[in-house]
Motif scaffolding. Sequence first.
Motif, PDB file in Angstrom:
ATOM      1  N   ALA A  61       0.833  -1.205   0.000  1.00  0.00           N
ATOM      2  CA  ALA A  61       0.000   0.000   0.000  1.00  0.00           C
ATOM      3  C   ALA A  61       0.868   1.256   0.000  1.00  0.00           C
ATOM      4  CB  ALA A  61      -0.929  -0.005   1.214  1.00  0.00           C
ATOM      5  N   ALA A  62       1.951   1.240   0.776  1.00  0.00           N
ATOM      6  CA  ALA A  62       2.859   2.387   0.805  1.00  0.00           C
ATOM      7  C   ALA A  62       3.517   2.589  -0.553  1.00  0.00           C
ATOM      8  CB  ALA A  62       3.924   2.176   1.882  1.00  0.00           C
ATOM      9  N   ASN A  74       4.044   5.848  -5.365  1.00  0.00           N
ATOM     10  CA  ASN A  74       3.846   5.933  -6.804  1.00  0.00           C
ATOM     11  C   ASN A  74       2.927   7.099  -7.162  1.00  0.00           C
ATOM     12  OD1 ASN A  74       1.876   4.775  -9.246  1.00  0.00           O
ATOM     13  ND2 ASN A  74       4.061   4.498  -9.608  1.00  0.00           N
ATOM     14  N   GLU A  75       1.831   7.219  -6.433  1.00  0.00           N
ATOM     15  CA  GLU A  75       0.896   8.304  -6.726  1.00  0.00           C
ATOM     16  C   GLU A  75       1.511   9.671  -6.431  1.00  0.00           C
ATOM     17  OE1 GLU A  75      -3.629   9.797  -5.664  1.00  0.00           O
ATOM     18  OE2 GLU A  75      -3.083   7.682  -5.579  1.00  0.00           O
ATOM     19  N   TYR A  76       2.200   9.766  -5.317  1.00  0.00           N
ATOM     20  CA  TYR A  76       2.804  11.046  -4.931  1.00  0.00           C
ATOM     21  C   TYR A  76       3.845  11.512  -5.949  1.00  0.00           C
ATOM     22  CZ  TYR A  76       5.684  14.399  -2.362  1.00  0.00           C
ATOM     23  OH  TYR A  76       6.399  15.504  -1.999  1.00  0.00           O
ATOM     24  N   PHE A  77       4.765  10.617  -6.305  1.00  0.00           N
ATOM     25  CA  PHE A  77       5.850  11.020  -7.198  1.00  0.00           C
ATOM     26  C   PHE A  77       5.365  11.190  -8.644  1.00  0.00           C
ATOM     27  CE2 PHE A  77       8.461   9.256  -3.701  1.00  0.00           C
ATOM     28  CZ  PHE A  77       9.250  10.368  -3.477  1.00  0.00           C
ATOM     29  N   ASP A  78       4.396  10.380  -9.071  1.00  0.00           N
ATOM     30  CA  ASP A  78       3.838  10.582 -10.412  1.00  0.00           C
ATOM     31  C   ASP A  78       3.147  11.935 -10.503  1.00  0.00           C
ATOM     32  OD1 ASP A  78       4.788   8.198 -11.317  1.00  0.00           O
ATOM     33  OD2 ASP A  78       2.841   7.220 -11.558  1.00  0.00           O
ATOM     34  N   HIS A  79       2.496  12.341  -9.422  1.00  0.00           N
ATOM     35  CA  HIS A  79       1.860  13.659  -9.409  1.00  0.00           C
ATOM     36  C   HIS A  79       2.905  14.764  -9.452  1.00  0.00           C
ATOM     37  CE1 HIS A  79       0.209  17.234  -7.261  1.00  0.00           C
ATOM     38  NE2 HIS A  79      -0.774  17.021  -8.101  1.00  0.00           N
ATOM     39  N   ARG A  80       3.966  14.606  -8.674  1.00  0.00           N
ATOM     40  CA  ARG A  80       5.022  15.623  -8.666  1.00  0.00           C
ATOM     41  C   ARG A  80       5.669  15.780 -10.034  1.00  0.00           C
ATOM     42  NH1 ARG A  80       9.539  15.500  -4.157  1.00  0.00           N
ATOM     43  NH2 ARG A  80      10.263  17.024  -5.680  1.00  0.00           N
ATOM     44  N   ARG A  81       5.792  14.683 -10.757  1.00  0.00           N
ATOM     45  CA  ARG A  81       6.420  14.738 -12.079  1.00  0.00           C
ATOM     46  C   ARG A  81       5.433  15.098 -13.185  1.00  0.00           C
ATOM     47  NH1 ARG A  81       9.077  10.219  -9.545  1.00  0.00           N
ATOM     48  NH2 ARG A  81      11.297  10.673  -9.272  1.00  0.00           N
ATOM     49  N   GLY A  82       4.181  15.317 -12.822  1.00  0.00           N
ATOM     50  CA  GLY A  82       3.180  15.717 -13.801  1.00  0.00           C
ATOM     51  C   GLY A  82       2.662  14.584 -14.656  1.00  0.00           C
ATOM     52  N   LEU A  83       2.916  13.336 -14.236  1.00  0.00           N
ATOM     53  CA  LEU A  83       2.476  12.194 -15.038  1.00  0.00           C
ATOM     54  C   LEU A  83       0.989  11.911 -14.828  1.00  0.00           C
ATOM     55  CD1 LEU A  83       3.710  10.152 -17.011  1.00  0.00           C
ATOM     56  CD2 LEU A  83       3.965   8.574 -15.101  1.00  0.00           C
ATOM     57  N   ASP A  84       0.477  12.159 -13.617  1.00  0.00           N
ATOM     58  CA  ASP A  84      -0.942  11.942 -13.341  1.00  0.00           C
ATOM     59  C   ASP A  84      -1.748  13.180 -13.704  1.00  0.00           C
ATOM     60  OD1 ASP A  84      -0.376   9.462 -12.410  1.00  0.00           O
ATOM     61  OD2 ASP A  84      -0.840   9.857 -10.309  1.00  0.00           O
ATOM     62  N   THR A  85      -2.769  12.997 -14.500  1.00  0.00           N
ATOM     63  CA  THR A  85      -3.672  14.081 -14.885  1.00  0.00           C
ATOM     64  C   THR A  85      -5.107  13.630 -14.671  1.00  0.00           C
ATOM     65  OG1 THR A  85      -3.898  13.362 -17.196  1.00  0.00           O
ATOM     66  CG2 THR A  85      -2.023  14.802 -16.668  1.00  0.00           C
ATOM     67  N   PHE A  90      12.133   3.355  -4.052  1.00  0.00           N
ATOM     68  CA  PHE A  90      12.813   3.747  -5.285  1.00  0.00           C
ATOM     69  C   PHE A  90      12.117   3.245  -6.552  1.00  0.00           C
ATOM     70  CE2 PHE A  90      16.334   4.170  -2.235  1.00  0.00           C
ATOM     71  CZ  PHE A  90      16.662   5.495  -2.508  1.00  0.00           C
ATOM     72  N   TYR A  91      11.037   2.467  -6.385  1.00  0.00           N
ATOM     73  CA  TYR A  91      10.244   2.111  -7.562  1.00  0.00           C
ATOM     74  C   TYR A  91       9.690   3.377  -8.217  1.00  0.00           C
ATOM     75  CZ  TYR A  91       6.783   0.016 -10.612  1.00  0.00           C
ATOM     76  OH  TYR A  91       6.053  -0.340 -11.726  1.00  0.00           O
ATOM     77  N   SER A  92       9.277   4.333  -7.402  1.00  0.00           N
ATOM     78  CA  SER A  92       8.747   5.598  -7.931  1.00  0.00           C
ATOM     79  C   SER A  92       9.554   6.806  -7.509  1.00  0.00           C
ATOM     80  CB  SER A  92       7.294   5.803  -7.473  1.00  0.00           C
ATOM     81  OG  SER A  92       6.467   4.749  -7.880  1.00  0.00           O
ATOM     82  N   GLY A  93      10.290   6.702  -6.391  1.00  0.00           N
ATOM     83  CA  GLY A  93      11.030   7.835  -5.859  1.00  0.00           C
ATOM     84  C   GLY A  93      12.479   7.856  -6.285  1.00  0.00           C
ATOM     85  N   GLY A  94      13.176   8.890  -5.840  1.00  0.00           N
ATOM     86  CA  GLY A  94      14.593   9.019  -6.160  1.00  0.00           C
ATOM     87  C   GLY A  94      14.829   9.657  -7.521  1.00  0.00           C
ATOM     88  N   PRO A  95      16.075   9.941  -7.852  1.00  0.00           N
ATOM     89  CA  PRO A  95      16.396  10.619  -9.117  1.00  0.00           C
ATOM     90  C   PRO A  95      16.142   9.762 -10.354  1.00  0.00           C
ATOM     91  CG  PRO A  95      18.406   9.936  -7.990  1.00  0.00           C
ATOM     92  CD  PRO A  95      17.280   9.700  -7.033  1.00  0.00           C
TER      93      PRO A  95
END
Length: 303
Positions: free
Chosen positions: A56-57, A62-73, A132-137
């Motif tokens: 779940a985490a 994944n949702e948080y970082f995808d939103h930050r990168r503008g991938l989720d619309t 790191f699946y969704s986070g990190g550089p």
Amino acid sequence: MTFRQRVALAWRLLRPFTLTASIVPVLIGSALAFGQNRFRTSVFLAFLIASMLIQAATNMFNEYFDHRRGLDTKEMVGIAGTIVHDGVAPRKVLMTAWSFIAISVALGVFICVMSSWWVALVGVLCLAVAYFYSGGPKPLAYTPFGELAASVAMGPVIVLLAYYVQASDITTRAVMVSLPIGLLIGAILLGNNIRDMDQDKLGGRRTIPILFGRERGRRLFAGVFILSYILVLILIATGLLTIWALLVLLTIPSAVYVVRLYYRFSEPVQLHPAVKGTAVLLFRFGVLLFVGMLVGTFVPLQV
């Protein structure tokens, strides 16, 4: 917002159907231990809850970082998007993810006390994959290694950990039985990435379907299903599983249905049921294998 709406929102944030990838490996690893009379309910429950919390985490990261990168619309298709669709504060999603990680670490300490502190080392590596699946550089989800990392970390690693914390051992049988589970978990990610490949291209991702192309991605997806069933048959033929494991063949119609959806459609909205179907297939496959292994313990029929 009413209480019912809050519960529904929390449910969407958890992405419940993806939790099959955290439940099934624990069931299989525990069934292996049960067959050797090395099963402890407290350790099983602690491990199962920790596994679900980490999954779940991972979804929330994944949702948080995808939103930050503008991938989720707002136009996106899928079960993510509580930030863009429901207005949940990104920081709240991130903090919830970290709170789940904290609880899983506490459970991990209990598991280590009951088994071995070596488990902590592997647990830390699993947590690193979760972040790191969704986070990190350079997130794993943006590379061709995302499906592989999820397949290994949530498949063989969790199966073997669930077995080890009960039996204090790693066997060839446990390794081999974990393989079809890992493949089907990887199939969930692969199917998800096939659905989202056009949007992922715009977001800079280089997933396997993007590198291979849609047609080869479909073939790989179907091949993963076929290989999973072949492995079970090999395990039965070699005596590592009893004939009761043939119960998993009852899921073949579901597998055929899901694969046909991927060959029939290419629009994300049409493929979303196929992604869910893959997760449901994993659950049915895992539960039937779990039942087959338990029955095989008491009625050990061999081919």
